[in-house]
Write a protein that holds these residues in place. Sequence first.
Motif, PDB file in Angstrom:
ATOM      1  N   GLU A 177     100.060  55.298 -53.128  1.00 57.43           N
ATOM      2  CA  GLU A 177     100.883  55.520 -51.929  1.00 57.43           C
ATOM      3  C   GLU A 177     100.986  54.205 -51.167  1.00 57.43           C
ATOM      4  N   MET A 179     102.704  51.749 -47.989  1.00 59.70           N
ATOM      5  CA  MET A 179     103.255  51.805 -46.630  1.00 59.70           C
ATOM      6  C   MET A 179     104.730  51.380 -46.630  1.00 59.70           C
ATOM      7  N   GLU A 232     105.170  55.956 -48.737  1.00 63.10           N
ATOM      8  CA  GLU A 232     104.510  56.959 -47.883  1.00 63.10           C
ATOM      9  C   GLU A 232     105.489  57.985 -47.311  1.00 63.10           C
ATOM     10  N   THR A 242     105.578  63.888 -45.730  1.00 68.60           N
ATOM     11  CA  THR A 242     104.192  64.224 -45.386  1.00 68.60           C
ATOM     12  C   THR A 242     103.745  63.335 -44.218  1.00 68.60           C
ATOM     13  N   SER A 244     100.780  62.327 -41.516  1.00 67.40           N
ATOM     14  CA  SER A 244      99.320  62.444 -41.362  1.00 67.40           C
ATOM     15  C   SER A 244      98.928  62.661 -39.905  1.00 67.40           C
ATOM     16  N   ARG A 255     103.128  58.977 -38.148  1.00 65.66           N
ATOM     17  CA  ARG A 255     102.345  58.185 -39.096  1.00 65.66           C
ATOM     18  C   ARG A 255     102.388  58.964 -40.412  1.00 65.66           C
ATOM     19  N   TYR A 256     102.973  58.352 -41.419  1.00 63.43           N
ATOM     20  CA  TYR A 256     103.115  59.033 -42.702  1.00 63.43           C
ATOM     21  C   TYR A 256     101.799  58.986 -43.458  1.00 63.43           C
ATOM     22  N   GLY A 257     101.639  59.905 -44.419  1.00 64.57           N
ATOM     23  CA  GLY A 257     100.432  59.874 -45.248  1.00 64.57           C
ATOM     24  C   GLY A 257     100.211  61.204 -45.915  1.00 64.57           C
ATOM     25  N   GLY A 258      99.772  61.164 -47.157  1.00 67.18           N
ATOM     26  CA  GLY A 258      99.428  62.398 -47.856  1.00 67.18           C
ATOM     27  C   GLY A 258     100.260  62.671 -49.095  1.00 67.18           C
ATOM     28  N   VAL A 279      95.577  55.828 -51.994  1.00 65.19           N
ATOM     29  CA  VAL A 279      96.334  55.374 -50.817  1.00 65.19           C
ATOM     30  C   VAL A 279      95.976  53.907 -50.563  1.00 65.19           C
ATOM     31  N   GLY A 281      97.091  51.998 -48.168  1.00 66.02           N
ATOM     32  CA  GLY A 281      96.821  51.934 -46.738  1.00 66.02           C
ATOM     33  C   GLY A 281      96.809  50.541 -46.121  1.00 66.02           C
ATOM     34  N   HIS A 282      95.852  50.338 -45.230  1.00 71.61           N
ATOM     35  CA  HIS A 282      95.824  49.097 -44.448  1.00 71.61           C
ATOM     36  C   HIS A 282      95.378  47.881 -45.252  1.00 71.61           C
TER      37      HIS A 282
END
Length: 358
Positions: A177, A179, A232, A242, A244, A255-258, A279, A281-282
Amino acid sequence: MKKIAIMTAGGDCAGLNSVIRAVVLTAHHRGVEVVGIEDGYIGFVERKYKPLTLNDVDSIETKGGTILGSSNKECPFHYPVKGKEGEYEDRVQDSIEGLREIGVEGMIVVGGDGTLDSARVIHEAGMPVVGIPKTIDNDMVASEPTIGFQTAIENAVEAIRKLKTTAYSHRRVIVTELMGRTSGYLTLYAGFASGADIILLPEQDYNLKVVCQKVEEIMQSGKRYVIIAAAEACKEQGKEETISRIVSDSFEQKRYGGIAAKLSAEIEEMTGYESRPMVLGHLQRGGEPCTSDILLGTRLGHYAIGLLLDKKAGYIVGTKENTLVKMEFPKTREPRLLDLENNDICEAAKDMGISFGV
Ligand code: F6P
């Protein structure tokens, strides 16, 4: 001008420190002092300033993040009232006063769309501002690419390469996933460069059956694994994105996520192949900037302070086709999305058998 201020705000990314260094070096060379505003608009409103000397910026261009700190939801004209939960007030004028009291005559603001929208308001309120766009999402009309995008691609590609070796060993499907919010640039470029088999973008809803058929086809072809690069904010046809969390007082509330967890479970259930979500992520935002982000940040930092000192504020600077450009602060936010019909990477990917899930 004898003194100017610089601030970084919004989600951080690699390359911000090269902007700060370029501004301080150029200012010093021209006999102008620079004050750093700490933690984005929190420092602007709360008057958290620190002088920036040549020593402070020595070799910082190779460091990730921002030496000034950042915050990505505070807005100076909609700022929480202390001790009164849920109440907000406009702090632009008194924050400008704070800077004027220490002799600041102009500002350079480095940020994404939300940050630069507030920068426009500050400029219109009487403090000359030049804005510099940064975001790993590469979704700003002012610059192509934006500061941070190239490093984020490098970070994502490095991670996906590692995932490929473990996916190979275990004959697995790995759904990564990435960003990027509503823009698929990071997913497309990193997915393409890292050899992803399936790329799912926010600009084009996918068909789950098509994705699963492609997984089956790849696994049956003798290849031991499948890598899916999923943005994401990508979504299945007829379904919702999705989310988050909702950060209610942020410029960009969603904030997207999942999506990786959801899709990985669906693929395992529908195809029987073992699947794992990852994910990124950051990690995509962190770490040392690549050289092209250092170059871009340095060029834009130098360009911005030149405009400010020449009394040509009220612009956002950027690059287009590797040439420096400037535009007036836009009144509305329109994220720059991928044009799938006119993108040579999309075209090449399709021609190479990479699926977009449609
Ligand atoms: O806009 C930059 C970005 O990293 C997006 O790609 C991502 O959706 C978002 O910021 C994450 O925000 P936060 O740091 O608040 O989790």
